[in-house]
Scaffold this motif. Structure first.
Motif, PDB file in Angstrom:
ATOM      1  N   ASP A  60       0.827  -1.209   0.000  1.00  0.00           N
ATOM      2  CA  ASP A  60       0.000   0.000   0.000  1.00  0.00           C
ATOM      3  C   ASP A  60       0.859   1.256   0.000  1.00  0.00           C
ATOM      4  N   ASP A  61       1.980   1.207   0.723  1.00  0.00           N
ATOM      5  CA  ASP A  61       2.844   2.390   0.785  1.00  0.00           C
ATOM      6  C   ASP A  61       3.414   2.729  -0.591  1.00  0.00           C
ATOM      7  N   VAL A  62       3.881   1.715  -1.307  1.00  0.00           N
ATOM      8  CA  VAL A  62       4.435   1.956  -2.640  1.00  0.00           C
ATOM      9  C   VAL A  62       3.338   2.433  -3.584  1.00  0.00           C
ATOM     10  N   SER A  63       2.167   1.840  -3.472  1.00  0.00           N
ATOM     11  CA  SER A  63       1.061   2.249  -4.323  1.00  0.00           C
ATOM     12  C   SER A  63       0.689   3.704  -4.076  1.00  0.00           C
ATOM     13  N   LYS A  64       0.690   4.130  -2.825  1.00  0.00           N
ATOM     14  CA  LYS A  64       0.363   5.520  -2.501  1.00  0.00           C
ATOM     15  C   LYS A  64       1.428   6.476  -3.030  1.00  0.00           C
ATOM     16  N   GLN A  65       2.680   6.023  -3.050  1.00  0.00           N
ATOM     17  CA  GLN A  65       3.743   6.853  -3.611  1.00  0.00           C
ATOM     18  C   GLN A  65       3.523   7.082  -5.103  1.00  0.00           C
ATOM     19  N   PHE A  66       3.132   6.028  -5.807  1.00  0.00           N
ATOM     20  CA  PHE A  66       2.824   6.182  -7.227  1.00  0.00           C
ATOM     21  C   PHE A  66       1.602   7.075  -7.422  1.00  0.00           C
ATOM     22  N   ASP A  67       0.595   6.930  -6.546  1.00  0.00           N
ATOM     23  CA  ASP A  67      -0.598   7.779  -6.640  1.00  0.00           C
ATOM     24  C   ASP A  67      -0.216   9.253  -6.537  1.00  0.00           C
ATOM     25  N   ALA A  68       0.632   9.554  -5.555  1.00  0.00           N
ATOM     26  CA  ALA A  68       1.035  10.943  -5.345  1.00  0.00           C
ATOM     27  C   ALA A  68       1.855  11.466  -6.524  1.00  0.00           C
ATOM     28  N   ARG A  69       2.756  10.618  -7.019  1.00  0.00           N
ATOM     29  CA  ARG A  69       3.581  11.036  -8.153  1.00  0.00           C
ATOM     30  C   ARG A  69       2.724  11.260  -9.397  1.00  0.00           C
ATOM     31  N   PHE A  70       1.777  10.393  -9.633  1.00  0.00           N
ATOM     32  CA  PHE A  70       0.883  10.525 -10.783  1.00  0.00           C
ATOM     33  C   PHE A  70       0.064  11.806 -10.685  1.00  0.00           C
ATOM     34  N   SER A  71      -0.455  12.106  -9.510  1.00  0.00           N
ATOM     35  CA  SER A  71      -1.237  13.320  -9.302  1.00  0.00           C
ATOM     36  C   SER A  71      -0.374  14.561  -9.502  1.00  0.00           C
ATOM     37  N   GLU A  72       0.847  14.508  -8.995  1.00  0.00           N
ATOM     38  CA  GLU A  72       1.764  15.637  -9.156  1.00  0.00           C
ATOM     39  C   GLU A  72       2.079  15.894 -10.633  1.00  0.00           C
ATOM     40  N   LEU A  73       2.331  14.821 -11.368  1.00  0.00           N
ATOM     41  CA  LEU A  73       2.668  14.962 -12.781  1.00  0.00           C
ATOM     42  C   LEU A  73       1.480  15.480 -13.589  1.00  0.00           C
ATOM     43  N   LYS A  74       0.287  15.068 -13.237  1.00  0.00           N
ATOM     44  CA  LYS A  74      -0.899  15.581 -13.937  1.00  0.00           C
ATOM     45  C   LYS A  74      -1.046  17.086 -13.718  1.00  0.00           C
ATOM     46  N   ASP A  75      -0.777  17.548 -12.496  1.00  0.00           N
ATOM     47  CA  ASP A  75      -0.885  18.981 -12.214  1.00  0.00           C
ATOM     48  C   ASP A  75       0.137  19.787 -13.005  1.00  0.00           C
ATOM     49  N   GLU A  76       1.309  19.189 -13.266  1.00  0.00           N
ATOM     50  CA  GLU A  76       2.387  19.902 -13.952  1.00  0.00           C
ATOM     51  C   GLU A  76       2.311  19.776 -15.472  1.00  0.00           C
ATOM     52  N   ALA A  77       1.396  18.980 -15.985  1.00  0.00           N
ATOM     53  CA  ALA A  77       1.385  18.643 -17.408  1.00  0.00           C
ATOM     54  C   ALA A  77       1.127  19.863 -18.289  1.00  0.00           C
TER      55      ALA A  77
END
Length: 757
Positions: free
Chosen positions: A418-435
């Motif tokens: 779950d911890d690794v999955s949440k890290q990917f979730d956060a990274r994905f959300s961050e990248l979408k905001d910066e797109a």
């Protein structure tokens, strides 16, 4: 297994199913000695083309079953001919009737392909041609694209070309001028050239006159002939024809009727017609080109069909090298694997105990019965097993060759914490905001940016489908001036190379009139949807309505040819951009996260374009009702009855059947029945059933029908079903009965009175 060993094994990549576009990319894995007889014939053919002054050598048929290395060999041929100062073109033949359109589109695409370590083939050709013609230096620099191109400079260059070869200059004058315009940095120049290569009349009266080009358009075959003559002035050419297996497998009447069937009989009229088109095209291609070696890559049954069923003289223009079979030599098999391992191990700075680790050298003693693809599949399975069990196990014996390709699965465990999955979730959300959501919609940048975004999205989508048992892949990176921005392929039959295609092309809303029209036509040719093969679909990605009377007319016509316009929303652009960065970062647990979260499957253009295999799970699809303005779409209801997108109301539709490759419902807008419907098909093909379906579906919408029934086939349409047939799908059973007052279905029968519903 320690961490270094795990990283080393996870770094191994086994792409055993290359797509045609892979021939344009350098391959570090070529092994000398594989299919040496075929290689010798190809080298001899290239030498003959290079030595010739004008004629072309006999073509070669590269026969081999799936996985024998045909695509890899074509990539090696490309490198060889370009190293010799020649040119390479890959002809993707998806439409036999449009043979010359396909050849011309492939040549234009190939001219804009870069030669590794150098410029595009077009600029290289113009540079070489400039070195032999007697034109002033200023004119030659302008034609090469180094300075501004003017009519005077182009006239001086063509005059010099006439001094070098008067006949070619006279016959190919317009095409030579169009090539120079194509290499210009001026958008107006490139649009003018594109209009010429599209075999279209002038977009604006007199626009060609200032460049001394004739107003009358040239046919695709004429332009191909002239391109070949011009290229032959500076070097030999290899013309590689691919994908005729897919075309033949989809050419039967059963395939066009949307029916899943056994391999088509050679007596099938539709297939015979396609075979004739292919045979005549191949003969003319060899006859009409200069200093050109034509290669045809296919499985043995396809060539046998052409030889036995098409025009006899086609075999006189081609030679048949030995069939490409298994590896045969264990040393070659070992070298093939060691080269791949060395490349991957070098990337992660891993030093293995021996080059083929963890595949023992003695394991290759039994490799002679494997094709290259089967060998890669076998070793991939072993490496995957080591990773999944977190234990290095040396392979000492190769098993039986796999009978078919397995569905691709991750080279890492498919579950993450779950911890690794949440890290990917956060990274994905961050990248979408910066797109960046502006550049992809810029008409001057879409060809450079959109292909990478779609490729990343499709790569993630393919990973998310793992475990479905289906085989998906996508085309490689396109040229700088592509006809399509992406294509997804689904393998339907490995034996016949039958495939389903989903093609995508973005056309910015700022592309108007002629510019949009050219891109539409090129995409239609490349996608192969012109003749309504059910297994091919084309999606235009465009925000805003289409403009221009001619463009609107073509878009409306294409609606009946599996072609749809989808909006490329900001949310999709952000998700695609984020996925591209994640895939570039290549974290080892990314595939597991993709399979868990499935972000690519939530991208709207993919949800609308690629339906899943059952009606109950079919995503919403954009449809254009008959009376809707072109370019405006509404959303079809999902099975739950909810609509998607911005349209507040769903368009009433009729379900007339289901796509046999995906299970996706095939629907018509109810309003489209305001026009006449004609059904043409042979006896026993299902005309009556389709009419029944139309009448019953209309009744569910409260629409009455008058049925004239001279053959007494439909006289009982007015009677209710005594009980639901067992063959009815759950979605059909769930449909409500017609409510009172019921619509009327009058069935006029021969020798009897009409039956009241």
């Amino acid at each position: 297994m320690n961490e270094d060993e795990r990283k080393a094994l996870a770094a191994l990549r086994f792409d055993w199913a290359p797509v045609p576009d892979d021939v344009w990319r350098p391959s570090p894995f070529h092994v000398e000695g594989l299919h040496q007889g075929v290689v010798n014939d190809i080298l001899a053919g290239m030498a003959d083309a290079k030595a010739s002054r004008d004629g072309s050598p006999l073509g070669l048929i590269l026969k081999g079953r799936r996985g024998s290395g045909k695509t890899h060999l074509l990539g090696w041929v490309r490198q060889q001919i370009q190293d010799q100062g020649g040119y390479f073109f890959l002809v993707s033949l998806l439409d036999a009737k449009g043979f010359w359109d396909s050849v011309l589109a492939s040549m234009l695409e190939g001219l804009f392909r870069a030669v590794p370590g150098s410029d595009t083939q077009l600029r290289l050709f113009l540079r070489r041609l400039s070195s032999v013609v007697g034109a002033p230096r200023s004119a030659r620099r302008a034609v090469m694209g180094e300075t501004e191109l003017t009519p005077a400079a182009l006239d001086a260059f063509v005059l010099g070309l006439g001094d070098y070869d008067r006949l070619v200059a006279r016959e190919c004058d317009d095409t030579a001028r169009a090539l120079a315009l194509s290499a210009s940095d001026d958008v107006a120049h490139r649009d003018l050239a594109e209009n010429y290569f599209s075999s279209e009349p002038e977009a604006e009266p007199g626009e060609r006159a200032q460049w001394r080009m004739r107003r009358k358009p040239r046919t695709a075959q004429e332009i191909v002939r002239e391109l070949s003559k011009l290229l032959a002035l500076t070097g030999p050419t290899v013309m590689a024809v691919d994908q005729i297996d897919t075309l033949i497998s989809q050419s039967s009447a059963a395939s066009h009727d949307g029916q899943q069937s056994e391999p088509a009989s050679t007596d099938d009229w539709a297939q015979l017609l396609v075979l004739e088109h292919i045979a005549h095209g191949l003969m003319a291609l060899r006859q009409d080109t200069r200093r050109t070696l034509t290669l045809v890559a296919c499985i043995p049954p396809s060539w046998m069909l052409i030889k036995s069923r098409a025009t006899d003289t086609v075999r006189d223009r081609f030679r048949e090298p030995e069939e490409m079979l298994t590896i045969r030599d264990p040393a070659i098999a070992r070298s093939l694997i060691e080269k791949r391992f060395a490349h991957s191990f070098r990337l992660v700075r891993f030093s293995p105990p021996y080059p083929s680790w963890p595949i023992r050298p003695e394991a290759f003693d039994t490799a002679a019965k494997f094709t290259p693809r089967q060998l890669l599949i076998e070793i991939d399975a072993h490496v995957r097993d080591c990773l999944l069990n977190n234990q290095v196990r040396e392979l000492r014996h190769l098993g039986e060759p796999p009978s078919s390709e397995p569905s691709a699965v991750a080279l890492v465990p498919t579950s993450i914490s779950d911890d690794v999955s949440k890290q990917f979730d956060a990274r994905f959300s961050e990248l979408k905001d910066e797109a960046d959501v502006v550049t992809p919609l810029d008409p001057d940048r879409e060809d450079a940016v959109v292909p990478g975004l779609l490729s990343a999205g499709l790569a993630a989508w393919i990973i998310e489908q793992r475990g479905t048992g289906e085989t998906f892949n996508q085309d490689g990176p396109p040229s700088a001036k592509p006809a399509l921005h992406a294509r997804l392929r689904r393998t339907l039959d490995e034996g016949t190379e039958d495939q389903a295609h989903w093609s995508f092309r973005a056309i910015s809303g700022r592309h108007h009139g002629v510019a949009a029209l050219h891109r539409i036509k090129r995409a239609v040719t490349a996608a192969g949807v012109e003749y309504q093969v059910p297994k091919r679909r084309l999606y235009f990605l465009r925000n805003g309505a289409w403009t221009g009377a001619k463009t609107l007319s073509i878009i409306e016509e294409l609606q009946s040819k599996n072609t749809t316009t989808l909006a490329l929303e900001e949310s999709d652009l952000r998700a695609l951009a984020a996925l591209k960065v994640l895939l570039d970062e290549a974290a080892v647990d990314l595939p597991a996260w993709l399979m868990q979260r499935r972000p690519a499957s939530e991208i709207q253009i993919f949800r609308q374009a690629m339906a899943v295999l059952s009606e109950s799970a079919t995503p919403s699809k954009t449809v254009e009702p008959a009376n809707a303005p072109s370019g405006q779409t509404t959303k079809e209801p999902t099975p739950s009855g909810q609509t998607t997108g911005e349209s507040p109301q769903a368009v009433p539709t009729l379900t007339v059947g289901h796509d046999y490759t995906t299970g996706e419902p095939v629907r018509l807008a109810l309003e489209s029945l305001r026009k006449h419907v004609a059904i043409f098909a042979g006896s026993g093909s299902g005309k009556t059933v389709l009419i029944r379906r139309l009448v019953e579906e209309c009744a569910l919408h409260g629409v009455s029908a008058i049925v004239l029934d001279p053959n007494n086939d439909l006289a009982r349409l007015g009677d209710p079903w005594p009980s639901p047939p067992e063959a009815w799908a759950p979605a059909t059973r769930a449909k409500p009965p017609t409510t009172s007052p019921a619509p009327r279905s009058w069935c006029g029968r021969r020798g009897g009175r009409p039956d009241d519903r």
